[in-house]
Design a protein around this motif. Structure first.
Motif, PDB file in Angstrom:
ATOM      1  N   ILE A   1      42.071  51.038 -16.773  1.00 14.52           N
ATOM      2  CA  ILE A   1      41.005  50.452 -17.584  1.00 14.52           C
ATOM      3  C   ILE A   1      39.829  50.080 -16.684  1.00 14.52           C
ATOM      4  O   ILE A   1      39.975  49.953 -15.466  1.00 14.52           O
ATOM      5  CB  ILE A   1      41.478  49.219 -18.369  1.00 14.52           C
ATOM      6  N   ASN A   2      38.667  49.887 -17.291  1.00 10.78           N
ATOM      7  CA  ASN A   2      37.460  49.554 -16.542  1.00 10.78           C
ATOM      8  C   ASN A   2      37.262  48.044 -16.470  1.00 10.78           C
ATOM      9  O   ASN A   2      37.410  47.336 -17.472  1.00 10.78           O
ATOM     10  CB  ASN A   2      36.238  50.193 -17.200  1.00 10.78           C
TER      11      ASN A   2
ATOM     12  N   SER B   1      37.971  50.669 -11.591  1.00  9.51           N
ATOM     13  CA  SER B   1      39.021  51.051 -12.529  1.00  9.51           C
ATOM     14  C   SER B   1      40.334  50.488 -12.003  1.00  9.51           C
ATOM     15  O   SER B   1      40.674  50.686 -10.832  1.00  9.51           O
ATOM     16  CB  SER B   1      39.095  52.577 -12.631  1.00  9.51           C
TER      17      SER B   1
ATOM     18  N   ARG C   1      37.637  44.127 -24.330  1.00 12.49           N
ATOM     19  CA  ARG C   1      36.994  44.980 -25.340  1.00 12.49           C
ATOM     20  C   ARG C   1      38.015  45.720 -26.198  1.00 12.49           C
ATOM     21  O   ARG C   1      37.904  45.756 -27.442  1.00 12.49           O
ATOM     22  CB  ARG C   1      36.084  45.995 -24.648  1.00 12.49           C
ATOM     23  N   LEU C   2      39.029  46.299 -25.590  1.00 11.58           N
ATOM     24  CA  LEU C   2      39.982  47.119 -26.343  1.00 11.58           C
ATOM     25  C   LEU C   2      40.817  46.299 -27.328  1.00 11.58           C
ATOM     26  O   LEU C   2      40.832  46.602 -28.522  1.00 11.58           O
ATOM     27  CB  LEU C   2      40.874  47.900 -25.376  1.00 11.58           C
TER      28      LEU C   2
ATOM     29  N   CYS D   1      43.546  55.081 -23.348  1.00  4.47           N
ATOM     30  CA  CYS D   1      43.251  54.989 -21.919  1.00  4.47           C
ATOM     31  C   CYS D   1      43.972  56.096 -21.150  1.00  4.47           C
ATOM     32  O   CYS D   1      45.077  56.507 -21.525  1.00  4.47           O
ATOM     33  CB  CYS D   1      43.698  53.634 -21.374  1.00  4.47           C
TER      34      CYS D   1
ATOM     35  N   ASP E   1      37.366  46.382 -20.356  1.00  6.95           N
ATOM     36  CA  ASP E   1      38.328  46.951 -21.299  1.00  6.95           C
ATOM     37  C   ASP E   1      39.479  46.006 -21.630  1.00  6.95           C
ATOM     38  O   ASP E   1      40.035  46.084 -22.732  1.00  6.95           O
ATOM     39  CB  ASP E   1      38.908  48.255 -20.738  1.00  6.95           C
ATOM     40  N   TRP E   2      39.853  45.124 -20.693  1.00  8.80           N
ATOM     41  CA  TRP E   2      40.981  44.234 -20.967  1.00  8.80           C
ATOM     42  C   TRP E   2      40.680  43.266 -22.109  1.00  8.80           C
ATOM     43  O   TRP E   2      41.589  42.748 -22.750  1.00  8.80           O
ATOM     44  CB  TRP E   2      41.400  43.471 -19.708  1.00  8.80           C
TER      45      TRP E   2
END
Length: 286
Positions: A272-273, A212, A161-162, A264, A158-159
């Protein structure tokens, strides 16, 4: 490739290194679970010698040093003078750790000196990873062990991807080369296996490890979201993507990134994942 390496060294001894030092506490907190999983895979024992390759401001080095004790030793090698300086400043005087500014892929290393080759997110940036691992393998004792943690794919983390997904359509970006040096270049387990096999390692095992983690923090949820945006802008690829953009595009992009992080869960800390691989291998005994 030589120019890329020179640029990488310059960056980590300039802006990137300084930013990582500034955010060291938060970055170490994010990486802690993954680093600990890699240390458990390495299973360092009292009296062993460990080569710790390029992993921030020394958190893993200190953890490894505690495991090997006064009779062991940890040599931490990194290309970044600011990060090595921070690591030295954090280390107690009696810590059995040495810190050296060098590129582990080509630096002169004592042959057959180490029981373990370890890295926490430090091996994905080599221009020629097969050559780098073959070089580092010569520093391992016969039967010596490898253990490292690396990120899996962009879509699983996520760090990355988002924020980068949020600016798609706002900021023009060329599709990345998945095998180019960078945080996700070891995202494919088959590629890792090919690299380590070609470098002469055996008994290769790759295990997914997901967690997570807390990314943005603040006194309120809004402050936590702002913290996540600030973090990704200062130490992630977002800063490079926005570097030459006009103010209106930059503002739109940052608004989109903030909206992405707002999805999130969490109040004073956004969760985040993170998706990684724990990699183990061995230097043949003969």
């Amino acid at each position: 490739m030589a120019q890329h390496n020179a640029d990488r060294v310059a960056d980590w001894n300039g802006q990137s290194g300084e930013r990582w030092v500034a955010h060291q506490a938060r970055l170490d907190a994010i990486a802690a679970m993954f680093g600990q999983a890699a240390i458990e895979a390495a299973a360092p024992a009292t009296g062993e010698r460990v080569l710790d390759v390029g992993c921030g401001a020394g958190a893993s080095t200190l953890a490894l040093a505690a495991r090997v004790g006064a009779g062991g030793q940890v040599l931490r090698v990194d290309i970044s003078e600011p990060l090595i300086a921070r690591a030295r400043a954090r280390a107690p005087q009696d810590t059995p750790a040495l810190f050296r500014v060098a590129d582990a892929s080509s630096a002169e290393l004592p042959e057959g000196a180490f029981d373990i080759l370890f890295s926490r997110f430090g091996v994905m940036f080599f221009d020629d990873p097969t050559k780098a691992f073959a070089h580092m393998r010569r520093a391992l004792k016969p039967g010596g062990r490898v253990a490292f943690v690396c990120w899996r794919g962009t879509a699983e983390n996520d760090w990355m991807r988002l924020p980068m997904g949020a600016i798609k359509g706002i900021v023009p970006m060329a599709p990345p080369d998945p095998e180019a040096p960078g945080p996700f270049s070891f995202g494919d387990p088959e590629r890792i296996t090919r690299i380590l096999t070609a470098a002469g390692f055996t008994d290769i095992a790759i295990t997914p490890f997901d967690a997570s983690v807390s990314f943005g923090e603040g006194a309120t949820r809004d402050a936590a979201i702002d913290g996540a945006v600030k973090m990704t802008l200062e130490v992630g690829p977002l800063s490079r993507a926005l570097a030459d953009q006009p103010d209106d595009i930059r503002a739109r992009a940052l608004a989109a990134v903030r909206a992405a992080f707002a999805s999130c869960p969490g109040e004073r800390s956004l969760m985040i994942n993170g998706a990684t691989s724990i990699v183990k291998a061995r230097n043949p005994a003969s």
